[in-house]
Design an enzyme around this catalytic site. Sequence first.
Site, PDB file in Angstrom:
ATOM      1  N   ASN A 149       0.863  -1.259  -0.018  1.00  0.00           N
ATOM      2  CA  ASN A 149       0.119   0.272  -0.024  1.00  0.00           C
ATOM      3  C   ASN A 149       0.785   0.943   0.292  1.00  0.00           C
ATOM      4  O   ASN A 149       1.785   1.546  -1.109  1.00  0.00           O
ATOM      5  CB  ASN A 149      -0.723  -0.301   0.595  1.00  0.00           C
ATOM      6  CG  ASN A 149      -0.811  -0.317   2.701  1.00  0.00           C
ATOM      7  OD1 ASN A 149      -0.286  -1.516   2.860  1.00  0.00           O
ATOM      8  ND2 ASN A 149      -0.900   0.865   3.617  1.00  0.00           N
ATOM      9  N   ASP A 150       0.461   2.111   0.887  1.00  0.00           N
ATOM     10  CA  ASP A 150       1.603   3.664   0.639  1.00  0.00           C
ATOM     11  C   ASP A 150       2.978   4.131   0.269  1.00  0.00           C
ATOM     12  O   ASP A 150       3.861   2.926   0.700  1.00  0.00           O
ATOM     13  CB  ASP A 150       1.428   4.179   2.186  1.00  0.00           C
ATOM     14  CG  ASP A 150       0.067   4.234   2.474  1.00  0.00           C
ATOM     15  OD1 ASP A 150      -1.017   4.069   2.043  1.00  0.00           O
ATOM     16  OD2 ASP A 150      -0.170   4.259   3.884  1.00  0.00           O
ATOM     17  N   PRO A 151       3.156   4.260  -0.132  1.00  0.00           N
ATOM     18  CA  PRO A 151       4.658   4.926  -0.612  1.00  0.00           C
ATOM     19  C   PRO A 151       5.029   5.862   0.918  1.00  0.00           C
ATOM     20  O   PRO A 151       4.303   6.462   1.128  1.00  0.00           O
ATOM     21  CB  PRO A 151       4.671   5.267  -1.908  1.00  0.00           C
ATOM     22  CG  PRO A 151       3.124   6.171  -1.567  1.00  0.00           C
ATOM     23  CD  PRO A 151       2.460   5.662  -1.312  1.00  0.00           C
TER      24      PRO A 151
END
Length: 449
Positions: free
Chosen positions: A2-4
């Site tokens: 998921n998130d960078p």
Amino acid sequence: MNDPNGVIQWRGRYHLFYQHNPHGPIWGDIHWGHAVSEDLVHWQDLPVALTPTRGGPDEGGCWSGCAVDNGGVPTIFYTGIRGTYDLAQSQVTCMAVGSDDLVSWEKHPANPVLTPPKDLDLIGFRDPSVWRDRETWYQIVGSGVRDVGGVVLLYRSHDLLEWEYLGPLITGDKRDPSLWTGSIWECPQLLAFGDKHVLLFGVWEDGTHYTVAMTGRLSGHRFVPEHTRKLDAGDRHFYAAQTLTDETGRRLMWGWVQEDGNARHEAGWAGTMSLPRELSLAPDGTLRMRPPEELTSLRAAHTRRSGLILEGTHDLGARGVQLELSAHLVPNGSACGLGVLRSPNGAEETRIFYDPARHKLGVDRRRSSLDTGSGLSLDVQEGDFELQAGETLQLHVFLDHSVLEVFANDCFCVTSRVYPKGQDSTGVCAFGNGAELETVDIWTMGSIW
Ligand code: DQQ
């Protein structure tokens, strides 16, 4: 993934960490994955950078955070989850120091270096973003005040270990609808463009989430917004955005492109990073976004069509699932645009449209897939967009199998996911009702691996 996380250029190379579950294509047991690139285009996978430590302040997960250069020492700040993750007080900021190749990370013995303020009734405390202004370090943390709304909390430090609370940078009070409040603001980033600032954050509400860009100014330790808009009309398909300033001074941004439906279970993976976007601020405060020049190195076979008056649907002759398209259109009064992933009989097709009558630009997924049993959202994702008199529409589209990224006139983006059923749903078309397609360039696009 998921998130960078922790995006940073270090010794010339671009490093991108990301939220990662090593056990399968579902969210859980969050580690930090790691990839590196010499050229911003081709990426190499590196070993997992952060793993939760049993009995430590991150035993429930290493959630999102950032990386900074502390006088030549690579340093990560991330959210540690103490035990279970459902209490605000379980979310804390931890720190780790890296080897010079950014492959090995040592968690700091002083962890957690920051815990939530006790005097606010918070429902989360996560996703630290740290930067230096002359000799002072600042940290902002995403949070939400129960029954009030999202909030960004501001801290400062001289040594990265002791943090002084400076209060909320901004509070999204639910009574002010211009603030797009939601219940919690995640992944905040404060970007300076001259004397203007842009605050990016993810608005989390039950059932929906999207990224917001507020342009405004700093007044002491408070952020005063002047314009607020969604960063991407694809909402949750471009989320948890994170940026770096590279050695050329460019501000580059990535977002997490999440899945729709159940394809992940068969595929064995879920989630991708967006392409990088180059940011700048227009004089009127509009955040401009465009694909970096380096991406042209992926271009392969090329075709061009020009001077078409569009009446209905025109097959553009190209086919493919890894394509870059750049089109200049002169709209008339009705909707026009491009179609991709089109089946030979047109039953499956994803449309990128501009509707001048409604001032909307978006991706129409209603016929993207004939597979109706996989939990896909077959909907229209759109946002407000209006051409000025005499302005042509420039659509710049990157299609990579199920990932669709659209840039319109370098100031408006829509990111989407589409999963056609037909193996032969690979056609490309343009459509309109009297609009002119001045030019369209189509390239097959190489792989980043
Ligand atoms: N994802 C992370 C959090 C963040 C959220 C957990 C945003 O740190 O708030 O995986 O997608």
